[in-house]
Write an enzyme that holds these catalytic residues in place. Structure first.
Site, PDB file in Angstrom:
ATOM      1  N   ARG A 123       0.659  -1.168  -0.188  1.00  0.00           N
ATOM      2  CA  ARG A 123       0.125  -0.118   0.129  1.00  0.00           C
ATOM      3  C   ARG A 123       0.934   1.296  -0.273  1.00  0.00           C
ATOM      4  O   ARG A 123       1.123   1.906   0.698  1.00  0.00           O
ATOM      5  CB  ARG A 123      -1.178  -0.118   1.499  1.00  0.00           C
ATOM      6  CG  ARG A 123      -1.524  -1.181   1.210  1.00  0.00           C
ATOM      7  CD  ARG A 123      -3.290  -0.853   2.308  1.00  0.00           C
ATOM      8  NE  ARG A 123      -4.309  -1.395   1.772  1.00  0.00           N
ATOM      9  CZ  ARG A 123      -5.409  -1.189   2.022  1.00  0.00           C
ATOM     10  NH1 ARG A 123      -5.223  -0.771   3.318  1.00  0.00           N
ATOM     11  NH2 ARG A 123      -6.560  -2.331   2.055  1.00  0.00           N
ATOM     12  N   GLN A 128      -1.170   2.193  -6.000  1.00  0.00           N
ATOM     13  CA  GLN A 128      -2.714   2.810  -5.938  1.00  0.00           C
ATOM     14  C   GLN A 128      -3.046   1.584  -7.110  1.00  0.00           C
ATOM     15  O   GLN A 128      -3.957   1.379  -7.056  1.00  0.00           O
ATOM     16  CB  GLN A 128      -2.811   3.773  -5.329  1.00  0.00           C
ATOM     17  CG  GLN A 128      -2.727   4.396  -4.237  1.00  0.00           C
ATOM     18  CD  GLN A 128      -2.605   5.671  -4.357  1.00  0.00           C
ATOM     19  OE1 GLN A 128      -2.903   6.676  -4.595  1.00  0.00           O
ATOM     20  NE2 GLN A 128      -3.021   5.973  -2.753  1.00  0.00           N
ATOM     21  N   ASP A 131      -3.673  -2.024  -7.015  1.00  0.00           N
ATOM     22  CA  ASP A 131      -4.378  -2.501  -5.849  1.00  0.00           C
ATOM     23  C   ASP A 131      -5.183  -3.425  -5.784  1.00  0.00           C
ATOM     24  O   ASP A 131      -6.826  -2.517  -6.158  1.00  0.00           O
ATOM     25  CB  ASP A 131      -4.653  -1.182  -4.701  1.00  0.00           C
ATOM     26  CG  ASP A 131      -5.119  -2.129  -3.206  1.00  0.00           C
ATOM     27  OD1 ASP A 131      -5.009  -3.189  -3.308  1.00  0.00           O
ATOM     28  OD2 ASP A 131      -5.474  -1.154  -2.405  1.00  0.00           O
ATOM     29  N   SER A 134      -8.249  -3.433  -3.130  1.00  0.00           N
ATOM     30  CA  SER A 134      -9.438  -2.379  -3.308  1.00  0.00           C
ATOM     31  C   SER A 134     -10.497  -2.422  -4.730  1.00  0.00           C
ATOM     32  O   SER A 134     -11.734  -2.303  -3.867  1.00  0.00           O
ATOM     33  CB  SER A 134      -8.004  -0.933  -2.629  1.00  0.00           C
ATOM     34  OG  SER A 134      -7.597  -0.824  -1.918  1.00  0.00           O
ATOM     35  N   TYR A 231      -3.945  -0.817   7.843  1.00  0.00           N
ATOM     36  CA  TYR A 231      -4.911  -1.846   8.535  1.00  0.00           C
ATOM     37  C   TYR A 231      -5.230  -2.146   9.819  1.00  0.00           C
ATOM     38  O   TYR A 231      -4.859  -1.850  10.469  1.00  0.00           O
ATOM     39  CB  TYR A 231      -3.783  -3.814   7.920  1.00  0.00           C
ATOM     40  CG  TYR A 231      -4.246  -4.237   6.465  1.00  0.00           C
ATOM     41  CD1 TYR A 231      -5.173  -4.404   6.408  1.00  0.00           C
ATOM     42  CD2 TYR A 231      -2.400  -3.786   5.923  1.00  0.00           C
ATOM     43  CE1 TYR A 231      -4.741  -5.090   4.402  1.00  0.00           C
ATOM     44  CE2 TYR A 231      -2.304  -4.376   4.809  1.00  0.00           C
ATOM     45  CZ  TYR A 231      -3.879  -4.497   4.253  1.00  0.00           C
ATOM     46  OH  TYR A 231      -3.830  -5.085   2.619  1.00  0.00           O
TER      47      TYR A 231
END
Length: 377
Positions: A123, A128, A131, A134, A231
């Site tokens: 992360r 990004q 990801d 996500s 997290y």
């Protein structure tokens, strides 16, 4: 020219696909040749002709496609026949479920494949766009509200009619990560009164910015309940008891509860007890997004909707992103396009640098062994 191959997903209930015609064009533009097994896109409503029109070559079988691969793209981990068809030294990129599906990792290592788990993409800002957790969680959060709305059997928004007013549904989101935030936004758009809870203090402002009310025991442990990677930490038994006391009364008043709490590499934390479920009204709905890792809701069963003695429904759908496969595939395929760019040098040559921080963090098998530190015995 390096070949990226894509095969049909063979895991039960998997409807997604790892490339779309849009990303085929992008990968070809980046210097790759694309081979797609015939029928690979059927679950996402993508016909073979669209892949061919985008420039991909069709393969009749999985073994044919995988056998040509310098890189094999998958949604879930490949099956034994696909792995056996791989060339030694081939690269595999997929959501490999590395903490739980160790048999697949061992088979990939034995075959000499270098496999990357998309779950382990770090992360960081540069990653990004890669990801996948996500991108898929976003759609899972949306779909959870849609599934709950259908099962609830009543309207979610307040409705004022000549015959009287229908009160809005009360929706409680437990766990405010990507999936939880999208669930909040979707439930709000549908007109529900939304509350949410999470053990990470940073989520309070996010919840309130979406028009929902935040509920949590905000003590010292709560203020330090987030890892550097973003997290949630596993909370102490004492905190869990205080939080349970706070939300027990709240749950009893809810029409819909959606749970999304996951801790990487560990069973999902228990958020809702059988007693709390029993306190809910007949017709109320619980959707457990963590059911594949043991579940947040006591009594949840993978792949089933359990109707309790008091008439509440506990929904344990597997693979919610797969229920909107076209959009899920589109986002996941774009994640993989960005990841594939790491396999090329600045000059465009196919030469993966395994010391790159993203590739290094996500590499799980290499050189005939399982190499990721978190997976070593």
């Amino acid at each position: 020219m390096a070949v990226i191959a894509v095969t049909k997903e063979r895991r039960a209930g998997e409807t997604r696909v790892a490339v779309t015609p849009e990303t085929v064009k992008k990968l070809i533009g980046a210097g790759f040749s694309i081979v797609v097994e015939a029928g690979a896109g059927a679950g996402a409503s993508i016909p073979d002709s669209d892949y061919e029109a985008a420039g991909a070559t069709l393969a009749k079988t999985a073994a044919d496609a995988a056998g040509r691969a310098d890189v094999l793209f998958k949604v879930r981990g490949p099956e034994a026949d696909e792995i056996k068809a791989l060339k030694s030294g081939a690269y595999v990129v997929a959501l490999l479920n590395p903490h739980n599906d160790k048999a697949t990792l061992e088979a990939l290592a034995k075959q000499g494949a270098s496999a990357f788990a998309m779950e382990f993409v770090p992360r960081i800002t540069r990653a990004q766009v890669m990801d996948a957790l996500s991108s898929q969680a976003n759609l899972a959060g949306y779909r959870a509200v849609i599934e709950a709305s259908e099962a609830y059997g009543r309207a979610l928004p307040m409705m004022m009619t000549p015959a009287g007013t229908i009160a809005p549904a009360k929706v409680f989101i437990m766990g405010v990560g990507v999936a939880g935030l999208q669930a909040i936004a979707t439930a709000r758009r549908l007109g529900a009164v939304v509350t949410a809870t999470d053990v990470r203090p940073a989520t309070k402002e996010q919840v309130e910015s979406l028009g929902a009310k935040f509920i949590a025991v905000e003590d010292e442990e709560f203020q330090n309940a987030q890892t550097a990677g973003g997290y949630a930490k596993e909370m102490s038994a004492e905190y869990q008891a205080k939080q349970a006391e706070l939300i027990t009364g709240h749950i009893a008043k809810q029409d819909v509860v959606i749970t999304t709490a996951l801790i990487p590499g560990r069973p999902a934390p228990r958020l809702v007890t059988a007693a709390q479920v029993a306190s809910m009204k007949p017709g109320s709905v619980l959707v457990d997004l963590a059911v594949e890792q043991g579940g947040n809701v006591e009594g949840a069963k993978l792949g089933e909707t359990v109707v309790t003695a008091n008439g509440a429904k506990i929904m344990g759908h597997a693979n919610l992103p797969g229920r909107i496969a076209a959009d899920s595939s589109a986002l996941y395929a774009r994640n993989l396009v960005a990841f594939a760019d790491l396999f090329r040098t600045k000059e465009g040559a196919f030469a993966p640098d395994l010391e790159d921080e993203i590739l290094k963090a996500s590499l799980v098998t290499h050189g005939g062994a399982v190499v990721h530190p978190s997976l070593k015995a």
